[in-house]
Motif scaffolding. Structure first.
Motif, short mmCIF file in Angstrom:
data_model
loop_
_atom_site.label_atom_id
_atom_site.label_comp_id
_atom_site.label_asym_id
_atom_site.label_seq_id
_atom_site.Cartn_x
_atom_site.Cartn_y
_atom_site.Cartn_z
N GLY A 47 0.83 -1.20 0.00
CA GLY A 47 0.00 0.00 0.00
C GLY A 47 0.85 1.24 0.00
O GLY A 47 2.03 1.21 -0.38
N ARG A 48 0.27 2.31 0.49
CA ARG A 48 0.95 3.60 0.51
C ARG A 48 2.14 3.60 1.46
O ARG A 48 2.02 3.17 2.59
CB ARG A 48 -0.01 4.68 0.99
N ASP A 97 10.35 -8.20 3.60
CA ASP A 97 10.75 -7.07 4.43
C ASP A 97 12.25 -6.79 4.31
O ASP A 97 12.66 -5.63 4.21
CB ASP A 97 10.36 -7.32 5.89
N ARG A 98 13.07 -7.84 4.32
CA ARG A 98 14.52 -7.66 4.18
C ARG A 98 14.90 -7.08 2.82
O ARG A 98 15.91 -6.41 2.69
CB ARG A 98 15.24 -8.98 4.39
N GLN A 99 14.08 -7.36 1.81
CA GLN A 99 14.38 -6.92 0.45
C GLN A 99 13.36 -5.91 -0.06
O GLN A 99 13.16 -5.78 -1.26
CB GLN A 99 14.42 -8.13 -0.49
N LYS A 100 12.71 -5.19 0.84
CA LYS A 100 11.59 -4.33 0.44
C LYS A 100 11.99 -3.27 -0.59
O LYS A 100 11.14 -2.82 -1.36
CB LYS A 100 10.89 -3.72 1.63
N HIS A 101 13.24 -2.91 -0.63
CA HIS A 101 13.71 -1.95 -1.63
C HIS A 101 13.58 -2.51 -3.06
O HIS A 101 13.57 -1.75 -4.03
CB HIS A 101 15.16 -1.53 -1.35
N LEU A 102 13.44 -3.82 -3.18
CA LEU A 102 13.28 -4.47 -4.50
C LEU A 102 11.82 -4.58 -4.93
O LEU A 102 11.54 -4.96 -6.06
CB LEU A 102 13.89 -5.87 -4.48
N TYR A 103 10.89 -4.26 -4.02
CA TYR A 103 9.47 -4.45 -4.27
C TYR A 103 8.77 -3.10 -4.48
O TYR A 103 9.16 -2.09 -3.91
CB TYR A 103 8.80 -5.18 -3.10
N SER A 104 7.72 -3.15 -5.30
CA SER A 104 6.95 -1.92 -5.54
C SER A 104 5.45 -2.25 -5.58
O SER A 104 5.05 -3.41 -5.59
CB SER A 104 7.39 -1.27 -6.86
N TYR A 105 4.68 -1.19 -5.60
CA TYR A 105 3.23 -1.32 -5.65
C TYR A 105 2.82 -1.54 -7.10
O TYR A 105 3.27 -0.82 -8.00
CB TYR A 105 2.57 -0.06 -5.10
N ARG A 121 3.99 -8.04 -12.86
CA ARG A 121 5.28 -7.36 -12.74
C ARG A 121 6.09 -8.09 -11.67
O ARG A 121 5.55 -8.43 -10.63
CB ARG A 121 5.10 -5.91 -12.32
N LYS A 122 7.34 -8.31 -11.95
CA LYS A 122 8.21 -8.97 -10.98
C LYS A 122 8.34 -8.09 -9.74
O LYS A 122 8.56 -6.88 -9.85
CB LYS A 122 9.58 -9.24 -11.59
N ASN A 123 8.20 -8.71 -8.57
CA ASN A 123 8.35 -8.03 -7.29
C ASN A 123 7.43 -6.83 -7.13
O ASN A 123 7.81 -5.82 -6.53
CB ASN A 123 9.81 -7.61 -7.06
N ALA A 124 6.23 -6.94 -7.65
CA ALA A 124 5.25 -5.86 -7.50
C ALA A 124 3.89 -6.50 -7.19
O ALA A 124 3.49 -7.47 -7.82
CB ALA A 124 5.16 -5.03 -8.77
N PHE A 125 3.22 -5.93 -6.21
CA PHE A 125 1.92 -6.42 -5.79
C PHE A 125 1.00 -5.24 -5.50
O PHE A 125 1.46 -4.18 -5.10
CB PHE A 125 2.02 -7.23 -4.48
N PHE A 126 -0.30 -5.45 -5.65
CA PHE A 126 -1.27 -4.58 -5.00
C PHE A 126 -1.76 -5.39 -3.80
O PHE A 126 -1.44 -6.57 -3.65
CB PHE A 126 -2.39 -4.13 -5.94
N CYS A 127 -2.51 -4.77 -2.92
CA CYS A 127 -2.78 -5.36 -1.60
C CYS A 127 -3.38 -6.76 -1.67
O CYS A 127 -2.87 -7.70 -1.05
CB CYS A 127 -3.64 -4.43 -0.76
N SER A 128 -4.47 -6.94 -2.39
CA SER A 128 -5.13 -8.26 -2.40
C SER A 128 -4.32 -9.29 -3.18
O SER A 128 -4.36 -10.48 -2.87
CB SER A 128 -6.55 -8.16 -2.94
N GLN A 129 -3.56 -8.86 -4.15
CA GLN A 129 -2.67 -9.76 -4.88
C GLN A 129 -1.60 -10.30 -3.92
O GLN A 129 -1.30 -11.49 -3.92
CB GLN A 129 -2.01 -9.01 -6.04
N PHE A 130 -1.06 -9.43 -3.10
CA PHE A 130 -0.06 -9.83 -2.11
C PHE A 130 -0.64 -10.84 -1.11
O PHE A 130 -0.05 -11.89 -0.86
CB PHE A 130 0.48 -8.60 -1.37
N VAL A 131 -1.80 -10.52 -0.53
CA VAL A 131 -2.40 -11.40 0.47
C VAL A 131 -2.76 -12.75 -0.16
O VAL A 131 -2.49 -13.81 0.43
CB VAL A 131 -3.62 -10.74 1.14
N ALA A 132 -3.32 -12.75 -1.36
CA ALA A 132 -3.66 -14.00 -2.03
C ALA A 132 -2.42 -14.84 -2.32
O ALA A 132 -2.42 -16.06 -2.11
CB ALA A 132 -4.42 -13.72 -3.33
#
Length: 188
Positions: A47-48, A97-105, A121-132
């Motif tokens: 998220g934000r 969390d350790r690699q959060k700099h590699l992840y985006s929304y 997109r590699k290493n990119a999620f929106f909220c429900s995509q991440f939880v699922a």
């Protein structure tokens, strides 16, 4: 087999961005998070990163007592998981969390849902995509939809989820604070 609980938190913060999403989804809640405790202290999502800008996002540990969530409405669901599943979820979260700099929304992926187009997109999620993704990869739920098509409401369609609370998030915390205070007084 030891049972533990995890929590899926669906929220509506009432921001302009969530109101725009709501125009499409017609759903009461448009943000999803996962929590490892009923006090909702360890809450994770995509998220934000800054409350005022919905376009700067990524992996976040959410502080639900912050101003951004002050007026939020929510639905909280619990799900029983084994110790092994819980540990797998925590490892998944800690790795990100350790690699959060590699992840985006995955803002583009969020908009791709509206036109029913696959957009990964590699290493990119929106909220429900991440939880699922988290729930599927850790063997908790097998959804019929692929994670990049999941909405917050889709997450809780499994019979594994039980509604714990629905209403103002602030009232949930007031209720939890009363329980903690009562437990403290019993110990004294």
């Amino acid at each position: 087999m030891c049972k533990n609980k995890i929590y899926i938190l669906l929220t509506d913060t009432g921001t302009l961005f969530t109101r725009m999403i709501k125009l499409y989804t017609k759903a009461p809640y448009n943000h999803a998070s996962v929590a490892f405790d009923h006090h909702l202290i360890e809450v994770y999502s995509f998220g934000r990163k800054t409350p005022r800008n919905p376009f700067i996002g990524g992996f976040v540990k959410e502080n639900l007592r912050a101003h951004y969530f002050k007026q939020a409405r929510c639905a909280i669901y619990s799900c029983d998981v084994t110790t092994e599943q819980l540990e797998r979820m925590q490892q998944f979260i800690h790795k990100i969390d350790r690699q959060k700099h590699l992840y985006s929304y995955n803002l583009l992926g969020l908009f791709a849902i509206t036109i029913k187009k696959r957009f990964i997109r590699k290493n990119a999620f929106f909220c429900s995509q991440f939880v699922a993704t988290l729930l599927q990869e850790c063997g908790i739920v097998n959804y019929t939809k692929e994670p990049f098509f999941m909405t917050p409401q889709d997450l809780i369609k499994s019979e594994k989820f039980q509604l714990v609370y629905q209403g103002d998030l602030e009232n949930y915390y007031k209720h939890q604070d009363m329980i903690v205070e009562n437990e403290r007084q019993l110990v004294m």
